[in-house]
Design an enzyme around this catalytic site. Structure first.
Site: not given
Ligand code: AMP
Length: 302
Positions: A54, A167, A170, A193, A202-203
């Site tokens: 993020h 994603d 998405q 990343v 990933s969260s």
């Molecule tokens: P989320 O909070 O999981 O909905 O993710 C919010 C944004 O962060 C989305 O556009 C995801 O694709 C991006 N995101 C999540 N994990 C990563 C990562 N490892 N590297 C880059 N972007 C990410």
């Protein structure tokens, strides 16, 4: 409006305050005010539990726009009835610190009632695409995503919105949505990343126990293998996906959701891979569903 006090390192003389906005009216007023002052606005939509993936989006947004809004909203409509909405990690104070350090000016953190004032009345659905890849195994997921992102883009009217290639499906859905709805916001996609050992951040990684964390590396290994095969000249999609399937077959603890080689714009399978084709995997590691992917290139990323 809530104001959190975090000093911004590069603005030592004028201490920067990260503002937390809770209502759509506040977000809209902020965006209008900034635009009227000649500032460009970028938006980084997230569900919180922020990590360095993020942060990379927020930094990229701050590089190209003079104002950065980060939204933090665990969007109920993109979760299925048996998914992890209730237990999704919520770490708001730490999220604000991370967002601030990465260059955010405001955090928009509305309640569910604020974004869905009439419960389930109006939805945005991108036909076709929304039922492929993750949309196939998570019915309604992309309808929820498209709906909430459309609301955010309509409210803030940002010049650019930043999303992660992590994603990838998405991204395809949202590119199509913004094109079809004639929204002016440019969709910017940032690279995945990863942890030093390759696991995509990933969260949901916090759900993994140490054994599962090890097994989870199968996804990034499959991605690297696909990149290497493509770089070595393999163009038959069946061969590339088959190689990944064999890696997963060695670990019966993992349950593959999909292994696919598709056109990134349409998410339809391709028979012959070309530069720009999307190789994507999704698998269950214990109770946690993880995804990973790569955009194939002539020479694999180092
Ligand atoms: P989320 O909070 O999981 O909905 O993710 C919010 C944004 O962060 C989305 O556009 C995801 O694709 C991006 N995101 C999540 N994990 C990563 C990562 N490892 N590297 C880059 N972007 C990410």
């Amino acid at each position: 409006m809530q104001t959190l006090h975090f000093a911004r390192a590069h603005e030592a003389s004028e201490s920067h305050l990260l503002r937390v906005l809770r209502t759509v009216a506040e977000l809209r007023a902020w965006a209008r005010h900034e635009r009227a002052r000649g500032n460009s606005i970028s938006l980084v939509p997230t569900m919180g539990a922020l990590h360095d993936g993020h942060a990379s989006l927020i930094r990229a947004a701050a590089d190209v726009c003079s104002r950065v809004a980060v939204s933090i909203f665990v969007n109920p409509t993109q979760f299925g009835p048996n998914e992890d909405f209730a237990r999704y990690p919520r770490t708001f104070a730490a999220d604000c610190e991370l967002a601030e350090a990465a260059g955010a000016d405001i955090v928009f953190a509305p309640s569910v009632e604020e974004l869905y004032p009439n419960a389930e009345s109006t939805f945005v659905e991108v036909a076709g695409l929304s039922h492929l890849l993750d949309g196939k195994s998570r019915p309604g997921h992309f309808r929820g995503v498209a709906t909430v992102v459309a609301k955010l883009l309509i409210a803030a009217e940002p010049d650019r919105a930043f999303f992660g290639q992590k994603d990838a499906a998405q991204v395809a859905v949202l590119r199509r949505m913004t094109a079809d709805l004639l929204l002016a916001t440019e969709i910017v996609v940032c690279p995945i990343v990863r942890e030093p050992d390759g696991l995509a951040l990933s969260s949901r990684n916090i759900y993994l126990n140490p054994e599962e964390r090890e097994w989870a590396l199968t996804l990034s290994r499959a991605v690297r293998q696909a990149e290497a095969l493509f770089a070595a000249g393999e163009r038959r999609a069946g061969k590339i996906t088959q190689a990944a399937r064999m890696s997963f077959a060695e670990l019966p603890q993992l349950r593959v959701d999909y292994i696919a080689l598709v056109d990134w714009a349409t998410l339809e399978p391709v028979e012959t891979a070309t530069p720009g084709s999307l190789f994507a995997v999704a698998a269950w590691v214990g109770a946690t569903r993880l995804i990973d992917n790569t955009i194939l290139q002539e020479s694999p990323p180092s």
